[in-house]
Design an enzyme around this catalytic site. Structure first.
Site, short mmCIF file in Angstrom:
data_model
loop_
_atom_site.label_atom_id
_atom_site.label_comp_id
_atom_site.label_asym_id
_atom_site.label_seq_id
_atom_site.Cartn_x
_atom_site.Cartn_y
_atom_site.Cartn_z
N LYS B 76 27.81 67.98 19.13
CA LYS B 76 27.37 67.36 17.87
C LYS B 76 26.69 68.44 17.04
O LYS B 76 25.92 69.24 17.58
CB LYS B 76 26.41 66.21 18.19
CG LYS B 76 25.96 65.40 16.98
CD LYS B 76 25.14 64.17 17.41
CE LYS B 76 24.74 63.32 16.23
NZ LYS B 76 24.01 62.09 16.63
N SER B 151 25.44 57.66 14.89
CA SER B 151 25.68 58.84 14.11
C SER B 151 26.57 59.88 14.81
O SER B 151 27.06 60.79 14.14
CB SER B 151 24.35 59.50 13.74
OG SER B 151 23.70 60.00 14.90
N SER B 175 22.94 55.94 18.57
CA SER B 175 23.92 56.89 18.02
C SER B 175 24.91 57.46 19.02
O SER B 175 25.86 58.14 18.63
CB SER B 175 23.20 58.04 17.32
OG SER B 175 22.70 57.61 16.09
#
Lengths: 95, 483
Positions: B76, B151, B175
């Site tokens: 990420k 997210s 997330s």
């Protein structure tokens, strides 16, 4: 709670977000909606409840006050928008 | 090769069925071919990945057979990676080349993992759809008209589309678990403090936790084993000993008591998702688990408390982006204040600005007690609910999300509707307990996740239950058409 436009202008300044008029108008509406949702928590009786800041209720861990990191100023300053002689440059603050 | 789990890749590399370089090249060509329609990567590290793969093959040829050597992963884009852009999917960090590597990435690199690049996400991890990214939304490979969740949007999409076998993510309010549910993956959010947050860009520091997205619990266990543990550079890192996660995966579930919180099965829940959860309960009963209804009475207040606390912490953390030391700076500032105001206005997207404003409001004079302190008191009530529930049950089970992944753009102008979608995931972050989402069914061609929650540091129990479930179901092994 419904916010007024002047409240949002003040908040934007506190947060140092230079929003234009359109953004202020849109934010006034959406922030009021969000605060309306958040205000539901006011109905909960928390008179005898202690606030919880850290989920594990851990205390701040301390370490001996000795230098453990080396100096990376030059590495970090390669990321800066403007530097000179090892200093970060900003517009003139004092006349 | 791209259909294999991490555990099976490890075995295939050890058996020399293919080399790390062959695997890496194959995955890089899939990324090049398939990612333009998915937008899961922000940066693809082609050259360095191939170099690392060659080095891994050389080490293996020299007799080193480390189980994680040569395994592919991507991160990420909020984990700092030295020499590689770390953008947090924000305009302000579009040119930010991280000067150091996050502990979690460092541990994975040391173990032998090969990083194929950096993954798309909601800007600064603020969002539940992937749509707040400066680089545009990622698309759900099960239906590219729909959001993949967020997210950790790119982390979910890249694994679900089999561009990479596993990815890192972060979970401050769901997330990892929510995008895992929306894309048919297994996603684990460990206990707060279990994995170091050093080098992971902060959104909400008392809630943020690194974790993983993978196809199954066995792969999550491998990743957690390689990364969990104390880090003196993270002041919130836990010194709790790390369990042997692989050792307990195969233990039977007989005697396990699982709680079903009645608040997770209210009218807010899509009844079809409720049916999927009920089917998973029946499956786990056959494996020996028993179920009991419990109550988490403060659950309805979790979303308001979360958005106050997370936004307050975000407004504080993002104060560092001032256009002076790093990040975007506006052109021709008239004075220092103009520099701050315009740099920050130009640098942040709409949702990030909204959360900074909510946080600034909650922390401002006259409102602190009514909002920030109130939310922290509700946070304790939520923690108390879990602590009390875990006196009677070993684990809690419920849906991960109240609804299926929605159409791209359909909630963009209704932040409250989007925030309320987080109802089942934010409580674990407020309490700091570990959670896992595993695929448990399909509705209209879209995956559905079931969530497991455990007491502090009981990640092994989450992984054990998910692994046992996955030995008797195949939801985790399905692949979206075309990938």
């Amino acid at each position: 709670m419904a916010l007024k436009r002047c409240d949002v202008e003040k908040l934007a300044y506190l947060a140092r977000l230079g929003m234009d008029d359109t953004q202020i108008d849109n934010t006034t509406a959406s922030l009021s909606d969000v605060l309306g949702m958040i205000d539901a928590m006011q109905a909960v009786n928390t008179d005898t409840i202690e606030p919880l800041a850290n989920p594990l209720e851990a205390n701040q861990r301390l370490r001996p006050d000795t230098v453990t990191e080396s100096n990376h100023r030059d590495d970090y300053q390669t990321l800066a928008p403007a530097v000179e002689n090892g200093l970060y440059l900003v517009p003139k603050v004092i006349d | 090769m791209h259909q294999l789990t991490l555990a099976n890749i490890s075995k295939a590399l050890a058996a020399k069925q293919f080399s790390a370089r062959e695997l890496t090249s194959h995955l890089l060509s899939r990324i090049e071919q398939l990612d333009p329609q998915l937008n899961s990567f922000i940066t693809v590290s082609k050259e360095s990945a191939l170099q690392q793969a060659t080095a891994a093959d050389e080490l293996r040829s020299s007799g080193i057979n480390a189980p994680l050597l040569g395994l592919p992963i991507a991160h990420k884009d909020l984990f700092c990676t030295e020499g590689v852009r770390t953008s947090c999917a924000s305009k302000t960090l579009d040119n930010f080349i991280a000067p150091y590597t996050a502990t979690v990435v460092d541990k994975l690199n040391t173990a032998g993992f090969i990083s194929l690049g950096k993954l798309n996400m909601d800007e600064f991890a603020m969002g539940s759809s992937g749509e707040t990214s400066f680089y545009g939304p990622s698309k759900n490979p099960w239906d590219t008209q729909r959001i993949p969740g967020g997210s950790s949007s790119g982390s979910a999409v890249a694994v679900a589309a089999r561009l990479i076998p596993v990815s890192t993510g972060s979970d401050s309010g769901g997330s990892i678990r929510q995008p895992a549910a929306f894309t048919g993956l297994t996603g684990i959010k460990p206990t707060y403090g279990r994995i170091s947050r050093w080098g992971m860009t902060a959104y909400a520091s008392s809630l943020d936790q690194a974790g993983f997205l993978a196809h199954n619990a066995e792969d999550c266990a491998m990743l957690l084993q390689a990364t969990a543990g104390f880090d003196e550079r993270d002041s919130t890192s836990s010194q709790q000993p790390v369990d042997d996660y692989a050792a307990t995966l195969t233990q039977p579930l007989k005697g396990l008591r699982i709680g079903l919180p009645k608040e997770y099965f209210s009218s807010d829940l899509d009844s079809r998702i409720g049916d999927v959860v009920n089917n998973s309960i029946e499956q786990l009963k056959q494996l020996g688990a028993t179920f009991v209804e419990i109550s988490l009475p403060s659950l309805p207040h979790a979303v308001p408390a979360y958005y106050v606390i997370a936004s307050a912490e975000a407004s504080t953390n993002l104060a560092r982006f001032d256009g002076v030391r790093f990040g975007h700076r506006c052109a021709d500032p008239k004075n220092l204040e103009d520099l701050y105001l315009r740099s920050r206005d130009e640098a942040f997207g709409k949702e990030v600005k909204r959360r900074i404003m909510i946080g600034t409001y909650a922390l401002s004079t006259g409102y602190y007690d009514a909002y920030y302190l109130k939310a922290q008191k509700i946070r304790r009530l939520i923690k108390n609910d879990f602590v009390s529930a875990f006196k009677d049950v070993d684990l809690i089970l419920g849906p991960t999300t109240p609804n299926l992944p929605w159409l791209l753009g359909s909630k963009t102008n209704d932040p409250v509707a989007a925030y309320l979608e987080d109802i089942y995931t934010v409580p674990a972050n407020l309490a700091g307990i570990p959670g896992l989402s595993m695929p448990a069914g399909m509705i209209d061609g879209l995956p559905v996740g079931v969530q497991l929650l455990a007491p502090y540091f009981q990640e092994a129990r989450l992984l054990q239950v998910a692994h046992q479930f996955q030995q008797h179901t195949d939801w985790h092994a399905r692949t979206p058409a075309g990938f």
